[in-house]
Design an enzyme around this catalytic site. Sequence first.
Site, PDB file in Angstrom:
ATOM      1  N   SER A 215       0.800  -1.228   0.000  1.00 19.60           N
ATOM      2  CA  SER A 215       0.000   0.000   0.000  1.00 19.60           C
ATOM      3  C   SER A 215       0.834   1.280   0.000  1.00 19.60           C
ATOM      4  O   SER A 215       0.323   2.336  -0.330  1.00 19.60           O
ATOM      5  CB  SER A 215      -0.959   0.003   1.182  1.00 19.60           C
ATOM      6  OG  SER A 215      -0.243   0.075   2.390  1.00 19.60           O
TER       7      SER A 215
ATOM      8  N   LYS B  37       2.070   3.021   7.032  1.00 18.43           N
ATOM      9  CA  LYS B  37       0.925   3.748   6.487  1.00 18.43           C
ATOM     10  C   LYS B  37       1.171   5.241   6.550  1.00 18.43           C
ATOM     11  O   LYS B  37       1.868   5.739   7.429  1.00 18.43           O
ATOM     12  CB  LYS B  37      -0.360   3.426   7.282  1.00 18.43           C
ATOM     13  CG  LYS B  37      -0.749   1.968   7.247  1.00 18.43           C
ATOM     14  CD  LYS B  37      -1.130   1.557   5.857  1.00 18.43           C
ATOM     15  CE  LYS B  37      -1.453   0.066   5.817  1.00 18.43           C
ATOM     16  NZ  LYS B  37      -1.707  -0.389   4.473  1.00 18.43           N
TER      17      LYS B  37
END
EC number: 3.4.21.-
Length: 126
Positions: A55, A98
């Site tokens: 991600s 993240k």
Amino acid sequence: MEQIYGQWWQSLHRTLLRGILGKTFRLVGYTIQYGCIAHCAFEYVGGVVMCSGPSMEPTIQNSDIVFGENLSRHFYGIQRGGIVIAKSPSDPKSNICKRVIGLEGDKILTTSPSNFFKSHSRLGGA
């Protein structure tokens, strides 16, 4: 003659025993000291972390090894756009990286309606 030999042997034995025990205790002492220093460094300063998951590509590739430092969050706090490292909810043995997209009180547009964000923090892409 036997008494002189016995005293010599006892003196040699004591000297060897003191030397071996002294070196052993010094080694144990240094090991404990350096272990404490390493623990404090990894706990409070930062450490090497392997991040998993695609991600964050292209900034951080899957299985990249990064240095995660712990000091800036104490001085500056977590800011929008920053990168955080957290334990993976699906696999607590691995870390995920993240980007912060919102802070407490921010309204975040999602593709599906949800009440999840009203009382919980969520890592984007998790």
